[in-house]
Design a protein around this motif. Structure first.
Motif, PDB file in Angstrom:
ATOM      1  N   ARG A  86       0.828  -1.213   0.000  1.00  0.00           N
ATOM      2  CA  ARG A  86       0.000   0.000   0.000  1.00  0.00           C
ATOM      3  C   ARG A  86       0.858   1.257   0.000  1.00  0.00           C
ATOM      4  NH1 ARG A  86      -4.979  -1.563   4.029  1.00  0.00           N
ATOM      5  NH2 ARG A  86      -5.911  -3.074   2.632  1.00  0.00           N
ATOM      6  N   LYS A  87       1.990   1.206   0.699  1.00  0.00           N
ATOM      7  CA  LYS A  87       2.917   2.346   0.671  1.00  0.00           C
ATOM      8  C   LYS A  87       3.383   2.615  -0.749  1.00  0.00           C
ATOM      9  CE  LYS A  87       5.162   2.982   5.067  1.00  0.00           C
ATOM     10  NZ  LYS A  87       6.354   3.014   5.842  1.00  0.00           N
ATOM     11  N   ASN A 114       8.320  -7.453 -13.902  1.00  0.00           N
ATOM     12  CA  ASN A 114       7.734  -8.618 -13.219  1.00  0.00           C
ATOM     13  C   ASN A 114       7.281  -8.289 -11.803  1.00  0.00           C
ATOM     14  OD1 ASN A 114       7.915 -10.367 -15.384  1.00  0.00           O
ATOM     15  ND2 ASN A 114       9.992 -11.013 -14.861  1.00  0.00           N
ATOM     16  N   GLU A 115       8.025  -7.453 -11.090  1.00  0.00           N
ATOM     17  CA  GLU A 115       7.604  -7.048  -9.741  1.00  0.00           C
ATOM     18  C   GLU A 115       6.304  -6.256  -9.810  1.00  0.00           C
ATOM     19  OE1 GLU A 115      11.056  -4.874  -8.517  1.00  0.00           O
ATOM     20  OE2 GLU A 115      12.033  -6.625  -7.660  1.00  0.00           O
ATOM     21  N   TYR A 116       6.205  -5.370 -10.792  1.00  0.00           N
ATOM     22  CA  TYR A 116       4.987  -4.573 -10.943  1.00  0.00           C
ATOM     23  C   TYR A 116       3.797  -5.478 -11.277  1.00  0.00           C
ATOM     24  CZ  TYR A 116       1.750  -0.941 -12.393  1.00  0.00           C
ATOM     25  OH  TYR A 116       0.653  -0.128 -12.495  1.00  0.00           O
ATOM     26  N   LEU A 117       4.016  -6.429 -12.173  1.00  0.00           N
ATOM     27  CA  LEU A 117       2.966  -7.377 -12.530  1.00  0.00           C
ATOM     28  C   LEU A 117       2.511  -8.157 -11.299  1.00  0.00           C
ATOM     29  CD1 LEU A 117       1.205  -8.966 -14.531  1.00  0.00           C
ATOM     30  CD2 LEU A 117       3.222 -10.355 -15.061  1.00  0.00           C
ATOM     31  N   LEU A 118       3.466  -8.623 -10.518  1.00  0.00           N
ATOM     32  CA  LEU A 118       3.132  -9.359  -9.294  1.00  0.00           C
ATOM     33  C   LEU A 118       2.331  -8.480  -8.334  1.00  0.00           C
ATOM     34  CD1 LEU A 118       3.347 -11.853  -7.484  1.00  0.00           C
ATOM     35  CD2 LEU A 118       5.533 -10.944  -6.657  1.00  0.00           C
ATOM     36  N   ARG A 119       2.710  -7.239  -8.180  1.00  0.00           N
ATOM     37  CA  ARG A 119       1.984  -6.332  -7.273  1.00  0.00           C
ATOM     38  C   ARG A 119       0.557  -6.097  -7.753  1.00  0.00           C
ATOM     39  NH1 ARG A 119       7.185  -2.800  -6.609  1.00  0.00           N
ATOM     40  NH2 ARG A 119       8.077  -3.828  -4.797  1.00  0.00           N
ATOM     41  N   CYS A 120       0.373  -5.959  -9.064  1.00  0.00           N
ATOM     42  CA  CYS A 120      -0.982  -5.800  -9.598  1.00  0.00           C
ATOM     43  C   CYS A 120      -1.822  -7.034  -9.286  1.00  0.00           C
ATOM     44  CB  CYS A 120      -0.941  -5.578 -11.110  1.00  0.00           C
ATOM     45  SG  CYS A 120      -0.346  -3.955 -11.607  1.00  0.00           S
ATOM     46  N   ARG A 121      -1.236  -8.207  -9.478  1.00  0.00           N
ATOM     47  CA  ARG A 121      -1.947  -9.449  -9.204  1.00  0.00           C
ATOM     48  C   ARG A 121      -2.264  -9.587  -7.718  1.00  0.00           C
ATOM     49  NH1 ARG A 121       1.450 -13.378 -13.334  1.00  0.00           N
ATOM     50  NH2 ARG A 121       0.228 -12.792 -15.170  1.00  0.00           N
ATOM     51  N   LYS A 155      -2.578  -7.186  -5.495  1.00  0.00           N
ATOM     52  CA  LYS A 155      -3.594  -6.189  -5.130  1.00  0.00           C
ATOM     53  C   LYS A 155      -4.985  -6.717  -5.470  1.00  0.00           C
ATOM     54  CE  LYS A 155      -5.056  -1.439  -6.027  1.00  0.00           C
ATOM     55  NZ  LYS A 155      -6.300  -1.558  -6.791  1.00  0.00           N
ATOM     56  N   ALA A 156      -5.133  -7.251  -6.672  1.00  0.00           N
ATOM     57  CA  ALA A 156      -6.427  -7.811  -7.079  1.00  0.00           C
ATOM     58  C   ALA A 156      -6.792  -9.017  -6.218  1.00  0.00           C
ATOM     59  CB  ALA A 156      -6.384  -8.205  -8.552  1.00  0.00           C
ATOM     60  N   ALA A 157      -5.797  -9.833  -5.883  1.00  0.00           N
ATOM     61  CA  ALA A 157      -6.043 -11.017  -5.059  1.00  0.00           C
ATOM     62  C   ALA A 157      -6.549 -10.635  -3.677  1.00  0.00           C
ATOM     63  CB  ALA A 157      -4.769 -11.856  -4.949  1.00  0.00           C
ATOM     64  N   VAL A 158      -5.952  -9.630  -3.084  1.00  0.00           N
ATOM     65  CA  VAL A 158      -6.380  -9.166  -1.759  1.00  0.00           C
ATOM     66  C   VAL A 158      -7.848  -8.744  -1.812  1.00  0.00           C
ATOM     67  CG1 VAL A 158      -6.098  -7.329  -0.050  1.00  0.00           C
ATOM     68  CG2 VAL A 158      -4.085  -8.538  -0.910  1.00  0.00           C
TER      69      VAL A 158
END
Length: 143
Positions: A15-16, A88-95, A97-100
């Protein structure tokens, strides 16, 4: 300045990062309104947009670079330079975020994994543990 206070008090690293990116976008918009040059290459902003909207799909850097009409290395280095994170880190963070959001909404881990591009629950759990140090269930219970 409430965003800065929120950024300082936020405990979740994810979130930060999102708050920081939002704050940077506001600064960038303000600088453009003032006529200050703040040039992020269009391929970086387009990549951000494509990843943010297509995170559920398999995204390969070489295919994305071809779509954006740049070389793979140019895409990867430019993305890291202007965002501070790898593609890849950005992609993982997007995923994540959606998962949460899905998990908070009551979806189970398998459904969430499939809908967010993780493939299966094992991969989702592994990514959660790596990013947050907790399983999805424990992470959701802690927020």
């Amino acid at each position: 300045f409430s965003l800065v206070k929120q950024l300082e008090t936020e405990e979740s690293l994810f979130r930060k990062m999102l708050l920081l990116l939002f704050l940077l976008s506001l600064v960038s918009d303000n600088m453009q309104e003032q006529g200050v040059a703040f040039d992020i290459p269009s391929f970086v902003t387009e990549a951000l947009s494509i990843i943010s909207t297509n995170y559920k799909e398999r995204i390969v850097a070489e295919e994305l670079a071809r779509k954006l009409k740049v070389g793979r290395t140019t895409l990867m280095t430019g993305f890291k330079k202007y965002t501070g994170t790898t593609l890849n880190e950005y992609l993982l963070r997007c995923r994540l975020k959606a998962a949460v959001e899905l998990l908070q909404g009551g979806k189970n881990e398998q459904q969430t994994a499939e809908e967010c591009g993780f493939g299966d629950a094992c991969n989702l759990i592994r990514c959660f543990k790596r990013q947050f140090g907790k399983t999805p269930k424990k992470y959701i219970a802690s927020i």
